[in-house]
Design a protein around this motif. Structure first.
Motif, mmCIF file in Angstrom:
data_model
loop_
_atom_site.group_PDB
_atom_site.id
_atom_site.type_symbol
_atom_site.label_atom_id
_atom_site.label_comp_id
_atom_site.label_asym_id
_atom_site.label_seq_id
_atom_site.Cartn_x
_atom_site.Cartn_y
_atom_site.Cartn_z
ATOM 1 N N ALA A 9 0.518 -1.227 -0.537
ATOM 2 C CA ALA A 9 -0.228 -0.048 0.078
ATOM 3 C C ALA A 9 0.794 1.161 0.208
ATOM 4 C CB ALA A 9 -1.108 -0.471 1.483
ATOM 5 N N GLU A 10 0.347 2.338 -0.084
ATOM 6 C CA GLU A 10 1.413 3.432 0.408
ATOM 7 C C GLU A 10 1.826 3.696 1.228
ATOM 8 O OE1 GLU A 10 0.170 8.692 -0.188
ATOM 9 O OE2 GLU A 10 -1.073 7.486 -0.931
ATOM 10 N N ASP A 11 1.703 3.287 2.684
ATOM 11 C CA ASP A 11 2.524 3.741 3.788
ATOM 12 C C ASP A 11 2.462 2.155 4.618
ATOM 13 O OD1 ASP A 11 0.155 3.428 4.462
ATOM 14 O OD2 ASP A 11 0.145 4.212 5.968
ATOM 15 N N HIS A 12 2.350 1.518 4.016
ATOM 16 C CA HIS A 12 2.728 -0.195 4.479
ATOM 17 C C HIS A 12 3.101 -1.425 3.694
ATOM 18 C CE1 HIS A 12 -1.390 -0.332 4.639
ATOM 19 N NE2 HIS A 12 -1.603 -1.690 5.021
ATOM 20 N N HIS A 13 3.261 -2.781 3.961
ATOM 21 C CA HIS A 13 3.223 -3.253 3.453
ATOM 22 C C HIS A 13 2.719 -4.924 4.196
ATOM 23 C CE1 HIS A 13 5.923 -2.123 0.018
ATOM 24 N NE2 HIS A 13 6.345 -1.403 0.416
ATOM 25 N N ASP A 14 1.532 -5.199 4.251
ATOM 26 C CA ASP A 14 1.567 -6.424 4.274
ATOM 27 C C ASP A 14 2.199 -7.761 3.557
ATOM 28 O OD1 ASP A 14 -0.986 -6.119 6.291
ATOM 29 O OD2 ASP A 14 -1.145 -4.733 5.023
ATOM 30 N N VAL A 15 2.519 -9.012 5.075
ATOM 31 C CA VAL A 15 4.204 -9.992 4.031
ATOM 32 C C VAL A 15 3.667 -11.005 4.629
ATOM 33 C CG1 VAL A 15 5.545 -8.037 3.252
ATOM 34 C CG2 VAL A 15 5.436 -9.140 5.580
ATOM 35 N N GLU A 16 3.106 -12.193 3.895
ATOM 36 C CA GLU A 16 3.649 -13.458 4.880
ATOM 37 C C GLU A 16 4.408 -14.192 4.250
ATOM 38 O OE1 GLU A 16 0.416 -17.425 4.000
ATOM 39 O OE2 GLU A 16 -0.336 -15.557 4.611
ATOM 40 N N VAL A 17 5.529 -15.052 4.948
ATOM 41 C CA VAL A 17 6.526 -15.878 4.281
ATOM 42 C C VAL A 17 6.000 -17.220 5.171
ATOM 43 C CG1 VAL A 17 9.234 -16.154 5.628
ATOM 44 C CG2 VAL A 17 7.533 -13.841 5.687
ATOM 45 N N GLN A 18 5.969 -18.168 3.780
ATOM 46 C CA GLN A 18 5.849 -19.870 3.846
ATOM 47 C C GLN A 18 7.179 -20.213 3.603
ATOM 48 O OE1 GLN A 18 3.323 -20.609 0.868
ATOM 49 N NE2 GLN A 18 0.967 -19.035 2.063
ATOM 50 N N ASP A 19 7.342 -21.464 3.845
ATOM 51 C CA ASP A 19 8.113 -22.465 3.417
ATOM 52 C C ASP A 19 7.841 -23.411 2.444
ATOM 53 O OD1 ASP A 19 6.174 -24.637 4.184
ATOM 54 O OD2 ASP A 19 7.543 -25.424 6.101
ATOM 55 N N GLY A 20 9.069 -24.281 1.840
ATOM 56 C CA GLY A 20 8.460 -25.380 0.302
ATOM 57 C C GLY A 20 6.751 -26.015 0.474
ATOM 58 N N THR A 21 6.683 -26.363 1.760
ATOM 59 C CA THR A 21 5.034 -26.887 1.830
ATOM 60 C C THR A 21 4.431 -26.091 1.984
ATOM 61 O OG1 THR A 21 5.784 -27.105 4.718
ATOM 62 C CG2 THR A 21 6.487 -28.910 3.040
ATOM 63 N N GLY A 22 4.541 -24.431 1.741
ATOM 64 C CA GLY A 22 3.089 -24.003 1.847
ATOM 65 C C GLY A 22 2.636 -23.549 3.243
ATOM 66 N N ARG A 23 3.540 -23.980 4.486
ATOM 67 C CA ARG A 23 3.383 -23.098 5.740
ATOM 68 C C ARG A 23 3.383 -22.127 6.171
ATOM 69 N NH1 ARG A 23 6.390 -24.295 10.727
ATOM 70 N NH2 ARG A 23 8.085 -25.364 8.842
ATOM 71 N N ARG A 24 2.258 -21.493 6.427
ATOM 72 C CA ARG A 24 2.569 -19.859 6.967
ATOM 73 C C ARG A 24 3.623 -20.173 7.973
ATOM 74 N NH1 ARG A 24 -1.996 -18.427 8.490
ATOM 75 N NH2 ARG A 24 -2.478 -17.302 6.582
ATOM 76 N N LEU A 25 5.037 -19.386 7.816
ATOM 77 C CA LEU A 25 6.085 -19.123 8.834
ATOM 78 C C LEU A 25 5.958 -17.471 9.715
ATOM 79 C CD1 LEU A 25 9.481 -20.520 6.981
ATOM 80 C CD2 LEU A 25 7.938 -21.561 8.461
ATOM 81 N N GLY A 26 5.009 -16.695 9.050
ATOM 82 C CA GLY A 26 5.095 -15.436 9.634
ATOM 83 C C GLY A 26 4.190 -14.574 8.793
#
Length: 409
Positions: A9-26
């Motif tokens: 977005a203009e002032d921020h970023h929503d991020v998601e980190v996954q591993d190779g299996t698609g598991r959400r790490l953070g």
């Protein structure tokens, strides 16, 4: 491998980190800027461990520009600029109801680069010179488009209260600086009738017009022709609006000229400029636009066909059952398509091979635009070969497959 979805977005970023299996790490919401990018690096280091290499991080984001993207590339991450249209179709597999959230978008982008990155285009590694050309070339073209829109507004305003001005200044072009100055000087029919020939000549002389006496006499004659009038207060109101549009056009003309000089300066210092300028139909401005949109990453286009597909000059085939059609490609880079159409049109005048190819397409009963698009498609392929081999355009070699060139060539 770590896969990152970045919904910006203009002032921020929503991020998601996954591993190779698609598991959400953070997940995290990071503010735009140095502090935000530092927190992203820390987040990746925490989940990737000490042995994580930068090239093991794959990022999906719906833009290819800006300091944030440049910072990701500088860190060595693999960055994929996902087309928003592709992302919207991909998200439909999660919620057909149309539900949307920033965290959900980040999750979908992470899934895209994990599952389908072979179908996505990585952000090109263009040089700093090419990026500079892109900035000024796009800004220059945007101002020209804005001038056209402003001119249409001015023209519509004049048609409603002072149509004689459109006729009087037709020989100068209403977007020209001298015509606009005359309009600002006399924005109403009554004021225009009082313009003297010496006043008109003085404005034309300031802008180095030829045949000033004849042009001034013709303008004065048209301005003094009788026409339907509107009430004085209404005419004054229209005049205020027309004057505002005219002054805006004067400012746009000034800035367009200034940016044109910048475009030429940046383009001529690029090492590929000589190759682009050797192509038929390409001058400094069109060459800068084509270079800006194609970029100069030598690994970006695997073949001439890939470059043609990106340019939008190659057709699209639709086949289903007994139906088989070939159509123009309308989902494309419009800035690049505009520049290539200009090149193809100009090439008809100074390239015998291009002219012969165009005539051949017309002989097959193709209309003007499809025939011109075929010429542009061929010129894109020739440009790809010239850039790949680092050689300038050669008329005879480029069109050898079309038969022997005439002796005049």
């Amino acid at each position: 491998m770590l896969f990152v979805g970045d919904d910006w977005a203009e002032d921020h970023h929503d991020v998601e980190v996954q591993d190779g299996t698609g598991r959400r790490l953070g997940t995290a919401r990071l503010m735009e800027g140095v502090e935000g990018i530092a927190k992203l690096h820390a987040l990746l280091a925490r989940h990737g461990g000490e042995d994580l290499e930068p090239e093991q991080v794959v990022v999906g984001i719906e833009t290819d520009r800006g300091p944030w993207v440049q910072a990701l590339l500088a860190a060595g991450y693999q960055v994929y600029a996902v087309n928003p249209r592709q992302a919207a179709r991909f998200k439909e597999r999660y919620a057909t109801s149309g539900a949307k959230s920033d965290r959900g978008d980040a999750h979908a982008l992470a899934d895209m680069v994990r599952i389908d990155r072979a179908q996505l285009r990585p952000v090109a590694g263009d040089s700093e010179q090419a990026q500079a050309v892109k900035v000024v070339a796009r800004a220059h073209q945007t101002l020209i488009w804005e001038r056209t829109r402003t001119f249409q507004r001015l023209r519509n305003t004049l048609r409603e209260y002072f149509p004689g001005a459109l006729t009087a200044y037709a020989g100068l072009e209403l977007t020209s600086t001298d015509a606009l100055e005359l309009l600002v000087k006399a924005p109403t029919p009554e004021a225009a009738k009082k313009l003297t020939k010496p006043q008109i000549i003085a404005v034309l002389a300031r802008h180095r017009r030829r045949d000033r006496d004849q042009k001034a006499a013709a303008i004065q004659k048209e301005l003094r022709e009788p026409q339907l009038a509107v009430a004085v207060p209404v005419a004054a109101a229209y005049a205020a609006a027309a004057t505002a549009h005219a002054r805006l056009l004067l400012a746009l003309n000034e800035q367009i000229d200034a940016l044109e000089a910048e475009v030429k300066t940046h383009f001529l210092t690029h090492p590929d400029a000589e190759i682009y300028l050797s192509m038929p139909g390409i001058g400094e401005i069109v060459g800068a636009r084509v270079l800006a949109e194609f970029g100069d990453d030598p690994t970006r286009y695997a073949s001439a066909k890939a470059r043609k597909n990106y340019a939008g000059t190659s057709p699209v085939t639709r086949a289903s059952g007994k139906v088989h059609t070939v159509q123009a490609r309308y989902v494309r880079n419009n800035r690049l398509a505009d520049a290539l159409q200009r090149q193809a049109f100009c090439a008809l005048q100074n390239s015998p091979g291009a002219r012969r190819s165009y005539d051949k397409q017309r002989a097959r009963d193709l209309d003007y635009n499809p025939a011109l698009r075929q010429v542009g498609n061929r010129l894109v392929g020739i440009l790809h070969g010239c850039l790949r081999t680092r050689t300038n355009y050669d008329e005879e070699a480029a069109w050898a497959h079309h038969g022997q060139l005439p002796a005049a060539a």
